[in-house]
Design a protein around this motif. Structure first.
Motif, PDB file in Angstrom:
ATOM      1  N   SER A 166      71.966   3.336 -34.610  1.00  0.00           N
ATOM      2  CA  SER A 166      71.978   1.873 -34.798  1.00  0.00           C
ATOM      3  C   SER A 166      70.571   1.381 -35.149  1.00  0.00           C
ATOM      4  CB  SER A 166      72.527   1.165 -33.563  1.00  0.00           C
ATOM      5  OG  SER A 166      71.653   1.336 -32.483  1.00  0.00           O
ATOM      6  N   LEU A 214      62.509  -4.671 -34.647  1.00  0.00           N
ATOM      7  CA  LEU A 214      63.356  -4.251 -33.519  1.00  0.00           C
ATOM      8  C   LEU A 214      63.139  -5.111 -32.277  1.00  0.00           C
ATOM      9  CD1 LEU A 214      63.112  -0.391 -34.019  1.00  0.00           C
ATOM     10  CD2 LEU A 214      65.089  -1.842 -34.498  1.00  0.00           C
ATOM     11  N   GLU A 222      65.297  -7.930 -32.580  1.00  0.00           N
ATOM     12  CA  GLU A 222      66.695  -7.517 -32.415  1.00  0.00           C
ATOM     13  C   GLU A 222      66.988  -7.078 -30.969  1.00  0.00           C
ATOM     14  OE1 GLU A 222      69.065  -7.282 -34.928  1.00  0.00           O
ATOM     15  OE2 GLU A 222      67.780  -7.970 -36.556  1.00  0.00           O
ATOM     16  N   THR A 245      69.578  -0.621 -38.598  1.00  0.00           N
ATOM     17  CA  THR A 245      68.865  -1.918 -38.600  1.00  0.00           C
ATOM     18  C   THR A 245      67.647  -1.836 -39.517  1.00  0.00           C
ATOM     19  OG1 THR A 245      69.536  -2.274 -36.329  1.00  0.00           O
ATOM     20  CG2 THR A 245      67.718  -3.611 -37.126  1.00  0.00           C
ATOM     21  N   GLN A 277      68.445  -1.830 -43.158  1.00  0.00           N
ATOM     22  CA  GLN A 277      68.842  -3.160 -43.654  1.00  0.00           C
ATOM     23  C   GLN A 277      67.623  -3.938 -44.149  1.00  0.00           C
ATOM     24  OE1 GLN A 277      70.895  -5.473 -40.680  1.00  0.00           O
ATOM     25  NE2 GLN A 277      72.540  -3.964 -40.574  1.00  0.00           N
ATOM     26  N   TYR A 278      66.482  -3.707 -43.515  1.00  0.00           N
ATOM     27  CA  TYR A 278      65.242  -4.386 -43.906  1.00  0.00           C
ATOM     28  C   TYR A 278      64.459  -3.573 -44.949  1.00  0.00           C
ATOM     29  CZ  TYR A 278      65.796  -7.821 -40.179  1.00  0.00           C
ATOM     30  OH  TYR A 278      66.248  -8.853 -39.379  1.00  0.00           O
TER      31      TYR A 278
END
Lengths: 395, 90
Positions: free
Chosen positions: B55, B22, B25, B59, B62-63
Protein backbone atom coordinates in the motif's frame (compact mmCIF):
# COMPACT_ATOMS: atom_id res chain seq x y z
CA UNK A 1 19.98 59.98 9.62
CA UNK A 2 19.83 63.70 10.43
CA UNK A 3 17.22 65.06 12.82
CA UNK A 4 16.35 68.03 10.61
CA UNK A 5 12.98 66.54 9.61
CA UNK A 6 11.57 66.34 13.10
CA UNK A 7 11.36 63.59 15.65
CA UNK A 8 9.09 61.38 13.53
CA UNK A 9 11.76 60.68 10.91
CA UNK A 10 13.47 58.14 13.13
CA UNK A 11 10.27 56.12 13.33
CA UNK A 12 9.83 55.95 9.57
CA UNK A 13 11.07 53.32 7.14
CA UNK A 14 13.33 55.34 4.85
CA UNK A 15 14.71 52.36 2.94
CA UNK A 16 13.66 52.81 -0.70
CA UNK A 17 15.97 50.25 -2.29
CA UNK A 18 13.87 47.08 -2.09
CA UNK A 19 14.45 46.36 -5.78
CA UNK A 20 18.12 45.81 -4.87
CA UNK A 21 17.36 43.79 -1.75
CA UNK A 22 14.34 43.91 0.54
CA UNK A 23 14.36 45.35 4.03
CA UNK A 24 13.03 44.88 6.62
CA UNK A 25 12.47 41.10 6.62
CA UNK A 26 9.84 39.31 8.72
CA UNK A 27 11.27 38.60 12.18
CA UNK A 28 11.26 34.81 11.54
CA UNK A 29 13.60 35.29 8.56
CA UNK A 30 16.30 36.74 10.84
CA UNK A 31 15.94 33.91 13.37
CA UNK A 32 15.68 30.86 11.10
CA UNK A 33 19.29 30.76 9.78
CA UNK A 34 20.67 30.85 13.33
CA UNK A 35 18.29 28.12 14.45
CA UNK A 36 19.21 26.02 11.41
CA UNK A 37 22.94 26.32 12.12
CA UNK A 38 22.52 25.57 15.82
CA UNK A 39 19.97 22.75 15.68
CA UNK A 40 19.74 21.21 12.20
CA UNK A 41 23.30 21.54 11.03
CA UNK A 42 23.71 18.38 8.96
CA UNK A 43 24.71 18.16 5.32
CA UNK A 44 21.61 17.22 3.30
CA UNK A 45 21.86 13.89 1.48
CA UNK A 46 25.32 13.10 2.85
CA UNK A 47 24.62 10.97 5.93
CA UNK A 48 21.72 9.10 7.46
CA UNK A 49 21.57 10.72 10.89
CA UNK A 50 18.82 12.89 12.30
CA UNK A 51 20.44 16.26 11.65
CA UNK A 52 21.05 15.35 8.03
CA UNK A 53 17.44 14.32 7.65
CA UNK A 54 16.32 17.57 9.30
CA UNK A 55 18.42 19.51 6.78
CA UNK A 56 16.94 17.39 3.97
CA UNK A 57 13.44 18.18 5.24
CA UNK A 58 14.22 21.89 5.29
CA UNK A 59 15.28 21.76 1.62
CA UNK A 60 12.20 19.75 0.71
CA UNK A 61 9.82 22.11 2.53
CA UNK A 62 11.44 25.11 0.84
CA UNK A 63 11.16 23.48 -2.58
CA UNK A 64 7.52 22.67 -1.90
CA UNK A 65 6.80 26.24 -0.77
CA UNK A 66 8.35 27.65 -3.97
CA UNK A 67 6.44 25.08 -6.04
CA UNK A 68 3.19 26.20 -4.37
CA UNK A 69 4.04 29.84 -5.04
CA UNK A 70 4.35 29.16 -8.80
CA UNK A 71 1.52 26.57 -8.85
CA UNK A 72 3.96 23.79 -9.76
CA UNK A 73 2.86 20.24 -8.89
CA UNK A 74 6.25 18.54 -8.58
CA UNK A 75 8.76 20.18 -6.17
CA UNK A 76 11.60 18.30 -7.94
CA UNK A 77 11.32 20.90 -10.70
CA UNK A 78 12.57 23.64 -8.33
CA UNK A 79 16.36 23.83 -8.02
CA UNK A 80 18.23 26.14 -5.67
CA UNK A 81 20.88 28.51 -6.94
CA UNK A 82 23.05 31.31 -5.56
CA UNK A 83 20.69 34.02 -6.82
CA UNK A 84 18.68 34.97 -9.92
CA UNK A 85 21.82 35.63 -11.98
CA UNK A 86 23.04 32.10 -11.27
CA UNK A 87 19.63 30.67 -12.19
CA UNK A 88 19.59 32.63 -15.45
CA UNK A 89 23.08 31.37 -16.34
CA UNK A 90 22.03 27.75 -15.62
CA UNK A 91 18.90 28.19 -17.74
CA UNK A 92 20.48 30.00 -20.69
CA UNK A 93 23.64 27.89 -20.92
CA UNK A 94 21.77 24.68 -20.14
CA UNK A 95 19.11 24.92 -22.83
CA UNK A 96 21.00 26.40 -25.81
CA UNK A 97 23.13 24.60 -28.33
CA UNK A 98 25.38 25.95 -31.06
CA UNK A 99 23.48 27.68 -33.84
CA UNK A 100 20.44 28.62 -31.71
CA UNK A 101 18.77 32.03 -32.02
CA UNK A 102 17.54 33.84 -28.89
CA UNK A 103 15.02 36.66 -28.44
CA UNK A 104 15.20 38.98 -25.44
CA UNK A 105 13.59 42.26 -24.46
CA UNK A 106 15.26 45.64 -24.11
CA UNK A 107 14.36 45.63 -20.41
CA UNK A 108 16.68 42.71 -19.61
CA UNK A 109 19.17 43.02 -16.77
CA UNK A 110 22.89 42.35 -17.27
CA UNK A 111 22.23 38.94 -15.69
CA UNK A 112 20.66 38.04 -19.05
CA UNK A 113 22.52 40.39 -21.38
CA UNK A 114 25.99 39.26 -20.32
CA UNK A 115 25.50 35.46 -20.57
CA UNK A 116 23.83 35.99 -23.96
CA UNK A 117 26.62 38.41 -24.97
CA UNK A 118 29.27 35.86 -24.02
CA UNK A 119 27.68 33.11 -26.11
CA UNK A 120 27.22 35.58 -28.96
CA UNK A 121 30.88 36.71 -28.91
CA UNK A 122 32.01 33.09 -28.91
CA UNK A 123 30.02 32.65 -32.12
CA UNK A 124 27.71 30.03 -30.61
CA UNK A 125 24.35 31.77 -30.92
CA UNK A 126 22.62 34.71 -32.61
CA UNK A 127 20.24 37.09 -30.82
CA UNK A 128 17.56 39.68 -31.54
CA UNK A 129 16.43 42.34 -29.10
CA UNK A 130 12.70 43.07 -28.81
CA UNK A 131 12.46 46.85 -28.45
CA UNK A 132 10.42 48.37 -25.63
CA UNK A 133 8.31 51.54 -25.42
CA UNK A 134 9.47 54.56 -23.44
CA UNK A 135 7.37 53.19 -20.57
CA UNK A 136 9.22 49.89 -20.70
CA UNK A 137 6.67 47.60 -22.37
CA UNK A 138 7.87 45.13 -25.05
CA UNK A 139 6.76 45.70 -28.66
CA UNK A 140 4.53 42.66 -29.28
CA UNK A 141 4.17 43.52 -32.99
CA UNK A 142 7.95 43.37 -33.39
CA UNK A 143 8.06 40.09 -31.46
CA UNK A 144 5.74 38.43 -33.98
CA UNK A 145 8.13 39.30 -36.82
CA UNK A 146 11.33 38.32 -34.96
CA UNK A 147 11.08 34.51 -34.93
CA UNK A 148 13.50 32.59 -37.13
CA UNK A 149 13.78 28.90 -37.92
CA UNK A 150 16.63 28.60 -35.38
CA UNK A 151 14.86 30.54 -32.61
CA UNK A 152 14.91 28.38 -29.49
CA UNK A 153 14.42 30.74 -26.56
CA UNK A 154 12.57 33.94 -25.61
CA UNK A 155 13.83 35.63 -22.43
CA UNK A 156 11.29 37.89 -20.74
CA UNK A 157 12.08 40.30 -17.93
CA UNK A 158 8.83 40.00 -15.97
CA UNK A 159 9.17 43.42 -14.35
CA UNK A 160 11.86 45.94 -15.15
CA UNK A 161 14.19 46.87 -12.30
CA UNK A 162 14.38 50.39 -13.81
CA UNK A 163 10.74 51.28 -14.50
CA UNK A 164 8.74 48.53 -12.81
CA UNK A 165 6.87 47.91 -16.10
CA UNK A 166 5.37 44.41 -16.13
CA UNK A 167 5.63 42.50 -19.41
CA UNK A 168 2.41 40.90 -20.74
CA UNK A 169 3.51 37.35 -19.90
CA UNK A 170 0.44 35.53 -21.12
CA UNK A 171 0.51 37.06 -24.61
CA UNK A 172 4.28 36.63 -24.93
CA UNK A 173 4.28 32.99 -23.79
CA UNK A 174 1.43 32.21 -26.20
CA UNK A 175 3.31 33.89 -29.03
CA UNK A 176 6.53 31.99 -28.30
CA UNK A 177 4.80 28.62 -27.96
CA UNK A 178 2.96 29.19 -31.23
CA UNK A 179 6.42 29.34 -32.82
CA UNK A 180 7.66 26.35 -30.73
CA UNK A 181 10.03 28.60 -28.81
CA UNK A 182 10.77 28.10 -25.08
CA UNK A 183 10.23 30.88 -22.56
CA UNK A 184 12.54 31.85 -19.71
CA UNK A 185 11.00 34.37 -17.29
CA UNK A 186 13.32 36.50 -15.18
CA UNK A 187 11.18 36.96 -12.08
CA UNK A 188 13.88 38.64 -9.96
CA UNK A 189 11.61 41.64 -9.34
CA UNK A 190 8.27 39.84 -9.10
CA UNK A 191 8.54 36.45 -7.38
CA UNK A 192 6.71 37.04 -4.10
CA UNK A 193 4.95 40.26 -5.09
CA UNK A 194 3.08 39.28 -8.29
CA UNK A 195 1.10 36.12 -8.98
CA UNK A 196 3.02 33.87 -11.42
CA UNK A 197 1.16 30.72 -12.42
CA UNK A 198 3.69 28.52 -14.22
CA UNK A 199 1.13 25.79 -14.87
CA UNK A 200 -1.62 28.03 -16.26
CA UNK A 201 0.75 30.03 -18.45
CA UNK A 202 2.85 27.03 -19.47
CA UNK A 203 6.11 28.82 -18.70
CA UNK A 204 9.19 26.68 -19.45
CA UNK A 205 11.61 28.22 -16.92
CA UNK A 206 11.39 30.82 -14.15
CA UNK A 207 14.50 32.31 -12.53
CA UNK A 208 13.98 33.91 -9.12
CA UNK A 209 15.94 35.37 -6.25
CA UNK A 210 15.25 34.84 -2.56
CA UNK A 211 16.33 38.18 -1.13
CA UNK A 212 13.94 40.61 -2.82
CA UNK A 213 10.14 40.17 -2.73
CA UNK A 214 10.48 36.66 -1.24
CA UNK A 215 11.93 38.48 1.81
CA UNK A 216 14.70 35.91 2.39
CA UNK A 217 18.47 36.28 2.87
CA UNK A 218 20.97 37.01 0.10
CA UNK A 219 22.69 33.99 -1.43
CA UNK A 220 19.37 32.26 -2.07
CA UNK A 221 17.47 31.87 -5.32
CA UNK A 222 16.37 29.25 -7.74
CA UNK A 223 15.12 28.04 -11.05
CA UNK A 224 11.89 26.34 -12.05
CA UNK A 225 12.23 23.98 -15.02
CA UNK A 226 9.08 22.48 -16.50
CA UNK A 227 8.65 18.70 -16.59
CA UNK A 228 10.18 17.13 -19.69
CA UNK A 229 12.78 19.85 -20.19
CA UNK A 230 16.26 18.51 -19.41
CA UNK A 231 18.89 21.20 -19.04
CA UNK A 232 22.58 20.48 -19.44
CA UNK A 233 24.14 21.02 -15.96
CA UNK A 234 26.47 24.01 -15.59
CA UNK A 235 28.13 22.42 -12.56
CA UNK A 236 28.73 18.80 -11.60
CA UNK A 237 29.96 17.25 -8.38
CA UNK A 238 28.86 15.90 -5.04
CA UNK A 239 25.19 15.24 -4.40
CA UNK A 240 25.35 12.50 -1.76
CA UNK A 241 23.58 10.04 -4.07
CA UNK A 242 24.85 7.54 -6.68
CA UNK A 243 28.35 8.14 -5.30
CA UNK A 244 29.82 5.14 -7.15
CA UNK A 245 29.24 6.78 -10.54
CA UNK A 246 31.61 9.26 -12.19
CA UNK A 247 28.70 11.08 -13.82
CA UNK A 248 26.30 13.53 -12.22
CA UNK A 249 22.77 12.24 -11.41
CA UNK A 250 20.27 12.94 -14.17
CA UNK A 251 17.15 13.25 -12.06
CA UNK A 252 15.90 16.58 -10.77
CA UNK A 253 16.62 18.47 -8.59
CA UNK A 254 20.13 16.97 -8.14
CA UNK A 255 20.72 17.28 -11.90
CA UNK A 256 21.20 21.04 -11.55
CA UNK A 257 22.56 21.19 -8.00
CA UNK A 258 26.13 20.21 -7.08
CA UNK A 259 27.85 20.71 -3.75
CA UNK A 260 26.38 21.68 -0.41
CA UNK A 261 23.57 24.21 -0.62
CA UNK A 262 23.07 27.36 1.45
CA UNK A 263 20.97 25.62 4.10
CA UNK A 264 21.08 28.47 6.60
CA UNK A 265 19.98 30.95 3.93
CA UNK A 266 17.27 28.64 2.68
CA UNK A 267 15.92 28.31 6.24
CA UNK A 268 15.42 32.09 6.13
CA UNK A 269 13.92 31.91 2.65
CA UNK A 270 11.39 29.32 3.84
CA UNK A 271 10.20 31.75 6.53
CA UNK A 272 9.89 34.47 3.87
CA UNK A 273 7.76 32.10 1.77
CA UNK A 274 5.61 31.24 4.80
CA UNK A 275 5.12 34.96 5.50
CA UNK A 276 3.97 35.54 1.91
CA UNK A 277 1.64 32.56 2.09
CA UNK A 278 0.12 33.79 5.38
CA UNK A 279 -0.24 37.35 4.12
CA UNK A 280 -1.53 36.38 0.67
CA UNK A 281 0.07 37.47 -2.56
CA UNK A 282 -3.07 39.42 -3.58
CA UNK A 283 -2.86 41.44 -0.33
CA UNK A 284 0.80 42.18 -1.03
CA UNK A 285 0.01 43.10 -4.64
CA UNK A 286 -2.81 45.45 -3.56
CA UNK A 287 -0.72 47.21 -0.93
CA UNK A 288 2.18 47.67 -3.32
CA UNK A 289 -0.14 49.02 -6.02
CA UNK A 290 -1.59 51.53 -3.56
CA UNK A 291 1.88 52.65 -2.44
CA UNK A 292 3.13 53.03 -6.03
CA UNK A 293 0.08 55.06 -7.07
CA UNK A 294 0.45 57.32 -4.06
CA UNK A 295 4.19 57.81 -4.63
CA UNK A 296 3.63 58.46 -8.33
CA UNK A 297 0.91 61.02 -7.62
CA UNK A 298 2.94 62.83 -4.95
CA UNK A 299 5.98 63.09 -7.23
CA UNK A 300 3.92 64.16 -10.24
CA UNK A 301 3.19 67.47 -8.49
CA UNK A 302 6.85 68.44 -8.20
CA UNK A 303 8.22 71.02 -10.66
CA UNK A 304 11.19 69.92 -12.75
CA UNK A 305 10.87 66.28 -11.67
CA UNK A 306 10.39 63.92 -14.59
CA UNK A 307 8.92 60.46 -13.99
CA UNK A 308 9.68 57.46 -16.20
CA UNK A 309 7.87 54.19 -16.76
CA UNK A 310 4.24 53.20 -16.25
CA UNK A 311 1.67 55.71 -14.97
CA UNK A 312 -0.05 54.96 -11.67
CA UNK A 313 -2.82 52.89 -13.31
CA UNK A 314 -0.61 50.80 -15.61
CA UNK A 315 0.82 47.33 -14.80
CA UNK A 316 3.93 47.83 -12.69
CA UNK A 317 5.91 46.47 -9.77
CA UNK A 318 6.75 48.80 -6.89
CA UNK A 319 9.40 50.95 -8.62
CA UNK A 320 9.40 54.63 -9.61
CA UNK A 321 12.29 56.17 -11.54
CA UNK A 322 12.85 59.90 -12.00
CA UNK A 323 15.30 62.66 -12.92
CA UNK A 324 15.29 66.34 -11.93
CA UNK A 325 16.20 68.68 -14.80
CA UNK A 326 19.85 68.06 -15.62
CA UNK A 327 20.93 67.39 -12.08
CA UNK A 328 23.31 64.48 -11.58
CA UNK A 329 21.37 61.48 -10.23
CA UNK A 330 24.20 60.54 -7.90
CA UNK A 331 24.05 64.01 -6.37
CA UNK A 332 20.31 63.68 -5.72
CA UNK A 333 20.90 60.29 -4.13
CA UNK A 334 23.62 61.80 -1.93
CA UNK A 335 21.39 64.67 -0.77
CA UNK A 336 18.53 62.26 -0.05
CA UNK A 337 20.72 60.20 2.26
CA UNK A 338 22.87 62.96 3.72
CA UNK A 339 20.07 65.44 4.48
CA UNK A 340 17.06 63.19 4.93
CA UNK A 341 18.31 59.67 5.71
CA UNK A 342 16.57 58.29 2.62
CA UNK A 343 18.23 55.33 0.91
CA UNK A 344 17.71 54.70 -2.81
CA UNK A 345 19.69 53.67 -5.89
CA UNK A 346 20.92 55.92 -8.69
CA UNK A 347 22.53 55.30 -12.08
CA UNK A 348 22.01 52.54 -14.65
CA UNK A 349 20.84 49.72 -12.35
CA UNK A 350 22.71 47.04 -14.39
CA UNK A 351 20.20 47.49 -17.23
CA UNK A 352 21.77 49.75 -19.89
CA UNK A 353 19.32 48.84 -22.68
CA UNK A 354 16.34 49.67 -20.46
CA UNK A 355 17.77 53.17 -19.98
CA UNK A 356 18.24 53.50 -23.74
CA UNK A 357 14.58 52.51 -24.22
CA UNK A 358 13.28 55.14 -21.79
CA UNK A 359 15.79 57.80 -22.93
CA UNK A 360 17.96 58.07 -19.82
CA UNK A 361 21.21 56.53 -21.08
CA UNK A 362 24.00 57.04 -19.99
CA UNK A 363 23.06 59.32 -17.08
CA UNK A 364 20.51 56.93 -15.58
CA UNK A 365 17.79 57.77 -13.08
CA UNK A 366 17.09 57.97 -9.38
CA UNK A 367 15.19 54.79 -8.53
CA UNK A 368 12.82 54.59 -5.60
CA UNK A 369 11.73 51.10 -4.68
CA UNK A 370 9.52 50.96 -1.60
CA UNK A 371 8.40 47.55 -0.33
CA UNK A 372 5.53 45.74 1.30
CA UNK A 373 6.38 47.32 4.67
CA UNK A 374 6.40 50.91 3.32
CA UNK A 375 3.54 53.12 4.53
CA UNK A 376 1.92 56.30 3.24
CA UNK A 377 3.68 58.20 6.06
CA UNK A 378 7.03 57.02 4.69
CA UNK A 379 6.01 58.23 1.21
CA UNK A 380 4.89 61.61 2.62
CA UNK A 381 8.30 62.13 4.21
CA UNK A 382 10.04 61.15 0.96
CA UNK A 383 7.78 63.40 -1.16
CA UNK A 384 8.37 66.35 1.17
CA UNK A 385 12.12 65.82 0.96
CA UNK A 386 11.97 65.75 -2.83
CA UNK A 387 9.78 68.88 -2.79
CA UNK A 388 12.54 70.70 -0.91
CA UNK A 389 15.20 69.36 -3.27
CA UNK A 390 13.29 70.30 -6.45
CA UNK A 391 12.62 73.79 -5.05
CA UNK A 392 16.32 74.17 -4.33
CA UNK A 393 17.27 73.02 -7.84
CA UNK A 394 14.70 75.32 -9.49
CA UNK A 395 16.29 78.39 -7.83
CA UNK B 1 13.24 -13.48 14.61
CA UNK B 2 11.67 -10.42 12.93
CA UNK B 3 11.01 -9.30 9.39
CA UNK B 4 11.15 -5.68 8.20
CA UNK B 5 10.59 -4.32 4.72
CA UNK B 6 12.56 -1.52 3.06
CA UNK B 7 12.08 0.79 0.10
CA UNK B 8 15.15 2.47 -1.38
CA UNK B 9 15.32 5.61 -3.52
CA UNK B 10 17.54 6.87 -6.35
CA UNK B 11 18.17 10.23 -4.61
CA UNK B 12 17.57 11.90 -1.25
CA UNK B 13 14.95 14.15 -2.81
CA UNK B 14 12.68 11.16 -3.44
CA UNK B 15 13.28 9.77 0.06
CA UNK B 16 12.21 13.03 1.70
CA UNK B 17 9.32 13.52 -0.71
CA UNK B 18 8.13 10.00 0.21
CA UNK B 19 8.30 10.90 3.89
CA UNK B 20 6.37 14.14 3.33
CA UNK B 21 3.61 12.39 1.35
CA UNK B 22 3.27 9.43 3.73
CA UNK B 23 3.07 11.66 6.81
CA UNK B 24 0.06 13.40 5.27
CA UNK B 25 -1.43 9.95 4.55
CA UNK B 26 -0.83 8.88 8.19
CA UNK B 27 1.14 5.81 7.08
CA UNK B 28 3.28 3.90 9.62
CA UNK B 29 6.95 3.90 8.58
CA UNK B 30 10.39 5.22 9.53
CA UNK B 31 13.15 6.85 7.54
CA UNK B 32 16.42 5.05 8.38
CA UNK B 33 20.00 4.82 7.11
CA UNK B 34 20.17 2.16 4.40
CA UNK B 35 21.27 -1.19 5.97
CA UNK B 36 24.76 -2.26 4.86
CA UNK B 37 23.34 -5.42 3.37
CA UNK B 38 21.32 -3.48 0.81
CA UNK B 39 22.84 -1.58 -2.08
CA UNK B 40 21.27 1.84 -2.73
CA UNK B 41 22.05 5.06 -4.57
CA UNK B 42 20.79 7.13 -1.65
CA UNK B 43 21.78 6.75 2.01
CA UNK B 44 18.26 7.01 3.42
CA UNK B 45 15.66 4.23 3.11
CA UNK B 46 12.08 3.77 4.25
CA UNK B 47 11.39 0.93 6.72
CA UNK B 48 7.88 -0.39 7.26
CA UNK B 49 5.96 -3.48 8.27
CA UNK B 50 5.98 -6.04 5.49
CA UNK B 51 2.18 -6.14 5.36
CA UNK B 52 2.18 -2.38 4.58
CA UNK B 53 4.80 -2.27 1.83
CA UNK B 54 2.37 -2.76 -1.05
CA UNK B 55 0.00 0.00 0.00
CA UNK B 56 2.92 2.36 0.72
CA UNK B 57 4.41 1.60 -2.71
CA UNK B 58 1.03 2.25 -4.40
CA UNK B 59 0.63 5.60 -2.60
CA UNK B 60 4.11 6.72 -3.66
CA UNK B 61 3.59 5.67 -7.26
CA UNK B 62 0.38 7.71 -7.35
CA UNK B 63 2.59 10.75 -6.72
CA UNK B 64 4.94 9.62 -9.52
CA UNK B 65 7.91 9.04 -7.22
CA UNK B 66 10.99 7.23 -8.50
CA UNK B 67 11.55 4.17 -6.29
CA UNK B 68 14.72 2.11 -6.55
CA UNK B 69 14.18 -1.23 -4.81
CA UNK B 70 12.06 -3.24 -2.37
CA UNK B 71 13.52 -5.62 0.24
CA UNK B 72 12.51 -7.93 3.04
CA UNK B 73 15.11 -8.39 5.76
CA UNK B 74 15.15 -11.17 8.31
CA UNK B 75 16.82 -9.44 11.26
CA UNK B 76 18.16 -11.11 14.40
CA UNK B 77 20.09 -8.90 16.84
CA UNK B 78 23.41 -7.79 15.38
CA UNK B 79 23.73 -10.75 13.03
CA UNK B 80 23.99 -10.00 9.30
CA UNK B 81 20.38 -9.99 8.11
CA UNK B 82 19.13 -12.30 5.42
CA UNK B 83 18.07 -10.14 2.50
CA UNK B 84 15.37 -10.97 0.01
CA UNK B 85 14.77 -8.59 -2.88
CA UNK B 86 11.06 -8.24 -3.62
CA UNK B 87 9.58 -7.96 -7.07
CA UNK B 88 6.65 -5.64 -6.52
CA UNK B 89 6.29 -4.48 -10.09
CA UNK B 90 2.74 -4.86 -11.32
Amino acid sequence: MTDTKGPCASELNLYFDNAATSWPKPEEVYRAPEKQMRQACGNPGRSGHTRTLDADRLLYDTREAVANLFNVKDPARIVFTLNATDALNIAIKGCLTSGDHVLYTAMEHNSVLRPLGGLLRDGNISTTMIPCSSKGYPDLGFLETAYQEETRLLVINHASNVTGSIAPLEAMVKSAHKHKVMVLVDAAQTAGSQRIDAAALGIDMIAFTGHKSLLGPTGTGGLYVRPGLDLKPLREGGTGSQSELDRHPESMPERLEAGTLNNAGLAGLLEGLYFIDRTGIETIQEHEKMIRSYLYERLQELPGLKLYGPASDEPASLIVSFTINNTDCGEIGFILENNYGILCRTGLHCAPLAHKAIGTFPEGTVRLSPGYFTTRDDIDYLANALKEITTLIQK
Amino acid sequence: MAYSCYITFPTTFFAIRAESILKKESAVFKMVPVPRSISSSCGTALRCKCEDINSIKDTLLQYELDLEGFYRLKEEGFKTPIVEELDLND
